[in-house]
Motif scaffolding. Structure first.
Motif, PDB file in Angstrom:
ATOM      1  N   LEU A  28       0.849  -1.187   0.000  1.00 10.07           N
ATOM      2  CA  LEU A  28       0.000   0.000   0.000  1.00 10.07           C
ATOM      3  C   LEU A  28       0.886   1.240   0.000  1.00 10.07           C
ATOM      4  O   LEU A  28       1.668   1.449   0.919  1.00 10.07           O
ATOM      5  CB  LEU A  28      -0.916   0.000   1.228  1.00 10.07           C
ATOM      6  CG  LEU A  28      -2.083  -0.984   1.195  1.00 10.07           C
ATOM      7  CD1 LEU A  28      -2.790  -0.995   2.539  1.00 10.07           C
ATOM      8  CD2 LEU A  28      -3.063  -0.613   0.092  1.00 10.07           C
ATOM      9  N   ALA A  29       0.739   2.040  -1.050  1.00  4.88           N
ATOM     10  CA  ALA A  29       1.637   3.175  -1.205  1.00  4.88           C
ATOM     11  C   ALA A  29       0.929   4.476  -1.541  1.00  4.88           C
ATOM     12  O   ALA A  29       1.538   5.543  -1.429  1.00  4.88           O
ATOM     13  CB  ALA A  29       2.674   2.871  -2.298  1.00  4.88           C
ATOM     14  N   TYR A  30      -0.344   4.408  -1.944  1.00  2.00           N
ATOM     15  CA  TYR A  30      -1.027   5.601  -2.417  1.00  2.00           C
ATOM     16  C   TYR A  30      -2.394   5.728  -1.741  1.00  2.00           C
ATOM     17  O   TYR A  30      -2.979   4.727  -1.327  1.00  2.00           O
ATOM     18  CB  TYR A  30      -1.202   5.540  -3.941  1.00  2.00           C
ATOM     19  CG  TYR A  30       0.097   5.319  -4.687  1.00  2.00           C
ATOM     20  CD1 TYR A  30       1.006   6.355  -4.836  1.00  2.00           C
ATOM     21  CD2 TYR A  30       0.412   4.068  -5.199  1.00  2.00           C
ATOM     22  CE1 TYR A  30       2.209   6.147  -5.508  1.00  2.00           C
ATOM     23  CE2 TYR A  30       1.608   3.856  -5.869  1.00  2.00           C
ATOM     24  CZ  TYR A  30       2.504   4.895  -6.023  1.00  2.00           C
ATOM     25  OH  TYR A  30       3.689   4.685  -6.665  1.00  2.00           O
ATOM     26  N   PRO A  31      -2.931   6.937  -1.638  1.00  3.20           N
ATOM     27  CA  PRO A  31      -4.234   7.135  -0.988  1.00  3.20           C
ATOM     28  C   PRO A  31      -5.374   6.672  -1.876  1.00  3.20           C
ATOM     29  O   PRO A  31      -5.228   6.557  -3.099  1.00  3.20           O
ATOM     30  CB  PRO A  31      -4.290   8.654  -0.774  1.00  3.20           C
ATOM     31  CG  PRO A  31      -3.441   9.213  -1.879  1.00  3.20           C
ATOM     32  CD  PRO A  31      -2.333   8.220  -2.077  1.00  3.20           C
ATOM     33  N   TYR A  32      -6.503   6.393  -1.242  1.00  2.00           N
ATOM     34  CA  TYR A  32      -7.705   6.059  -1.995  1.00  2.00           C
ATOM     35  C   TYR A  32      -8.552   7.320  -2.125  1.00  2.00           C
ATOM     36  O   TYR A  32      -9.172   7.788  -1.172  1.00  2.00           O
ATOM     37  CB  TYR A  32      -8.520   4.981  -1.281  1.00  2.00           C
ATOM     38  CG  TYR A  32      -9.791   4.622  -2.017  1.00  2.00           C
ATOM     39  CD1 TYR A  32      -9.751   3.906  -3.202  1.00  2.00           C
ATOM     40  CD2 TYR A  32     -11.039   5.018  -1.528  1.00  2.00           C
ATOM     41  CE1 TYR A  32     -10.903   3.575  -3.884  1.00  2.00           C
ATOM     42  CE2 TYR A  32     -12.199   4.697  -2.206  1.00  2.00           C
ATOM     43  CZ  TYR A  32     -12.127   3.976  -3.384  1.00  2.00           C
ATOM     44  OH  TYR A  32     -13.279   3.660  -4.063  1.00  2.00           O
TER      45      TYR A  32
END
Length: 206
Positions: A42-46
């Motif tokens: 997990l590396a980026y926002p939703y």
């Protein structure tokens, strides 16, 4: 969708070019899957639409996926292509896409999610499912990797004449029109007050 900095402008553009009762269909990679990097971390926002800048720039992903999406096509793209310009992406949630469509006066007809990516092996150890589709690595829980959305522009011409005259109320859609308008222009969205007034027959006494 990740290249769009303004979803409202995107949805308004769709509504502006659709004919009454016209339909727009979107097939896109799922924003939940776009939270992961290539190694499934997990590396980026939703959602949120915050700009995310990558210094490396956009590579020749069409050439990289040529065997999947363009089998037998001539040419192999640019070898060792380097893009000196950084890329800027915007991760929008499903709710944000829906909201922009509704604010533009588009009716959501259908929405589906798919546990595969078509023509793109964007993550490590993906499972080949056949027909140019790739799923999550074997032994891992399924997640949606793509989605489709169908929206339609209301055909105000289907309503009786006294329901078609909608005045400008200072909302986000100030494009008033009259009942003789037959062009494929964008229709305004009525407010709650207008909807109540439209229920009153045109020949009712004051």
């Amino acid at each position: 969708m990740i290249w769009l900095p303004d979803l409202d402008e995107w949805a308004e553009g769709i509504a502006a070019v659709l004919a009454p009762n016209g339909r727009f269909v979107l097939v896109e990679f799922h924003p939940f899957a776009m939270r992961f990097d290539e190694k499934w971390f997990l590396a980026y926002p939703y959602g949120g639409g915050a700009p995310m800048t990558e210094a490396g720039g956009v590579g020749d992903y069409v050439a990289d996926s040529a065997d999947l999406v363009l089998p037998g096509a001539p040419g192999g793209g640019v070898e060792n292509a380097e893009n000196p310009f950084p890329s800027c992406e915007f991760n929008w949630s499903i709710a944000e896409v829906f909201g922009a469509a509704r604010r533009a006066g588009l009716t959501i007809e259908s929405f589906d999610e798919y546990p595969y990516a078509s023509g793109r092996q964007g993550f490590e150890e993906m499972t080949q499912l056949g027909d140019k589709r790739w799923g999550v690595p074997a032994g891992r829980p399924e997640i949606p990797l793509m989605y489709s959305l169908s929206v339609r522009l209301a055909d105000w011409g289907l309503f009786p004449p006294h329901l078609r005259v909608i005045a400008d109320t200072g909302t986000n859609y100030p494009h008033a029109h009259d009942a003789t308008d037959t062009t494929h222009c964008r229709r305004p969205v009525p407010s709650w007050c207008q909807l109540l007034l439209l229920l009153i027959p045109a020949d009712s006494p004051e």
